[in-house]
Each structure stands twice: as structure tokens, then as C-alpha cells.
Design an enzyme around this catalytic site. Sequence first.
Site, PDB file in Angstrom:
ATOM      1  N   TYR A  39      -7.924  -9.011  -3.152  1.00 61.93           N
ATOM      2  CA  TYR A  39      -8.580  -9.979  -2.277  1.00 61.93           C
ATOM      3  C   TYR A  39      -8.041 -11.369  -2.613  1.00 61.93           C
ATOM      4  O   TYR A  39      -6.865 -11.515  -2.885  1.00 61.93           O
ATOM      5  CB  TYR A  39     -10.114  -9.854  -2.410  1.00 61.93           C
ATOM      6  N   LYS A  94     -13.727  15.128  14.265  1.00 64.36           N
ATOM      7  CA  LYS A  94     -12.332  14.937  14.648  1.00 64.36           C
ATOM      8  C   LYS A  94     -11.607  14.128  13.582  1.00 64.36           C
ATOM      9  O   LYS A  94     -10.460  14.428  13.211  1.00 64.36           O
ATOM     10  CB  LYS A  94     -12.275  14.207  15.986  1.00 64.36           C
ATOM     11  N   ASP A 162      -8.179  16.000  24.837  1.00 68.90           N
ATOM     12  CA  ASP A 162      -8.754  17.039  25.697  1.00 68.90           C
ATOM     13  C   ASP A 162      -7.738  17.514  26.730  1.00 68.90           C
ATOM     14  O   ASP A 162      -7.768  18.663  27.152  1.00 68.90           O
ATOM     15  CB  ASP A 162     -10.001  16.507  26.411  1.00 68.90           C
ATOM     16  N   ALA A 197      -9.472  17.576  33.396  1.00 67.14           N
ATOM     17  CA  ALA A 197      -8.510  16.965  32.478  1.00 67.14           C
ATOM     18  C   ALA A 197      -7.582  17.999  31.868  1.00 67.14           C
ATOM     19  O   ALA A 197      -6.360  17.843  31.859  1.00 67.14           O
ATOM     20  CB  ALA A 197      -9.248  16.191  31.389  1.00 67.14           C
TER      21      ALA A 197
END
Length: 407
Positions: A39, A94, A162, A197
Site C-alpha cells: 500500500y 460460476k 449460456d 440463446a
Amino acid sequence: MSSTAVDPTDPAFDLHRGGKMAVTATVPLATREDLSLAYTPGVARVCEAIAADPALVDEYTWVSHTVAVVTDGSAVLGLGNIGPRAAMPVMEGKAVLFKQFGGVDAVPICLDTQDVEEIIAVVTALAPSFGGINLEDISAPRCFEIERRLDEALPIPVFHDDQHGTAVVVLAALRNAATLLNRKLGDLRVTVSGAGAAGVAVTKMLVAGGVNPAEVVVCDSRGIIGLGRPDLTATKVELAELTNAAGRTGGITEALRDADVLIGVSGGQIPEDAVAGMAPGGAIFALANPTPEVDPEVAARYASVVATGRSDYPNQINNVLAFPGIFQGALAARAVRITEGMKVAAADAIATVASERAWPGGDDPAGPEAGQLRADAIVPSPLDPRVAPAVAAAVAEAARRDGVARA
């Protein structure tokens, strides 16, 4: 939804408690020096370098190996339009599949809008944080426009799983089925049941992979898609122009008459007498979940090769065979998009893995001693560790060949 929907005896609820994923550090944070490098002040030097050369973001942040899994919750699994919050368990799932099978980090993003313009604007604004966008469970026909416009607008891969994940695995399975049937892809008469689809993408993928479009017939809930129908959307007009050269009309019974292959991606049930009209010794892929369009036992009466979308039958057409390796390869090549050539290469790689000696161990249905392609193992097991690396290598090579790679 009421809390009474929770079943404390169901192990799925126990597994999901607290979610399925978390963020962990990849660098040490034990000392002041660690903090000053990870950081402030060390991070500022890296920020300034990226500001001067934005391409460095791939090398010095997680962007090069991270995708966003984006949904609006409008078409989730077989559950339909359940909204963004109810979609989160699927998107988490997923994301962990991406990591487990492809070594790709993924972040689930569930959007509280189903407006096409808003979705495109939000994803475009989020895109600098990611190396790729995986669109998930967005209903047709909106998904077509969303993917197309994001693909045109963003310099990173955009992939609606899909559509294309299913299509890639179907092409791989059909390649191997054709081999077993001693047929060429270009000689097969194919009927696709479903023009959503998945149906649209499967049809285009099969044509890209070598199926003769003149011998493809696509059916939706109103019957065969052809240029004579007045009720076609723009997407279905495109299908009509590509397929059904003989101008067939009617319903699924007419579509299946003398067909060698049935690919079901509709969810609607197909009667046995329609299936009986197929040419003998072909292939039936009935992919609806949880209830296939044709019962597998019925399908086996009329076809030599049968596949479903279910894990409790042989030949599961599972997207996990495709998307982890596709993104792994696309990210490795720093591809700006995913081309048809990359998808065909992925299908070829999956088909090749299935035709090789089975992976020694696990639940591969072909068993550790199998040395040749079998009718009950035309695709690999989803757990086969060979798949994603093979797909990734093929996709990266295709990206370079197609001129979309930056590395």
C-alpha cells in the site's frame, strides 16, 4: 421469499452458508515494510507507472487473470427470472468453477436492472477492473444485443456462456458422435429444437464447425423457422436465411422426419412418435434440465448416441468443459475478443481429449483402461483435469492466428 423455504436438513443450504468464495491476499502483510510496498507509499509508484502506460495494468494488477461474471437474474438455470439476489449463489458457483478448473479469478456481479442500456453502461464502466466479461443467465433476445454491443465497445473478451459455452460443447460432442457413426459433419441432417440463446448459438457454431447449413432445421415453440413465417424476430430471420434450404414447414414432427441428429435446447417435451420419424442410428442430444426433451431411455430406442445436460446420465453436455479453458486461453493471449475460430478450436480440443486414453482416476465414465472413443463417453468428464489446459492452449493459439492476441 419466506424463510420457510430454507430446509435445514438439506446439505446444499449448509454448504452455501456464508457463501462459496472469499478474497485472500497473494502477498505478505506481516511487517511495516510489507505494508509500505503493498500500500502506501510503494503502491503510488506503480499507479504512476500505469497512468503513464495503461497497458501495464495487465502486468501489475489482477486484471490479466480476472473476469467479471455478470447477470441480471432474468434467466437463471431452469428457474427463470428470479432476480439478482436469488441469482448470486449461481454466480458464486460460476466463479469458483472458473478458479477450480481454469485457474481464473472471477467476481460475481448481479445487477439490479434488466434494462439493456443500463446493463451495457454499467458493464462498460466496470470493465477496466477485469480482463474479460462472462455474461450469464441473461434472457433472450436482450442477451444478443448486450453481448454484441459490449463486444464492439470493449477491448477485452466478452462471452455469453449460456450461448457459446453450450454451443462449443455440443460441437465437440457432435464431432465425436459423427466419428462413432462413421459419418462426416457435412453430411448430417440436424434438427435444433429451441431458438433461444442456446439454440441460436448452437446452430451458428455447428455451421462454423462444418455442418451444412442447408441441412439444418431449427424449431421454436411455433414450429419450423423459415423465411415464409411472418412472426420472426430479427434473430430468427437470420436463422431462416442461414438454414432450412428445403423450405420445410410444420412442427417438430416434420422437422425431425429423416433427421440424423436432434439437439434439444428448448425445455419443451418432444413426443416419441416425432422422434420415431428420425433416420435410424443417429444421435439425440436432449439437453434441457432437469427434464430432457426426450427421455434418455426413449432416445436410446431410436439413436445410437444419446447425450443430456444431466450428470446422472452418460455424455453430460456441461459448459464447465468450455468456459474455464476458453477464458484461460483468451487471457493468456491477452485477446481483445473471442472469435468463432477460438470457439471452434475449443470444441476441437474437448473432442480430442474425449477420444484420447481416459484420465486415470476420478469418475471418468470411460474408465482408466479405455483407449478409444465410446458411445457413452463422447465428451470428457467435467472433472477431467486435462480439459481446461487443452482448451486454453488451443484458444490462445487460435487467438494469435485470428489476429486478436496482444501477447
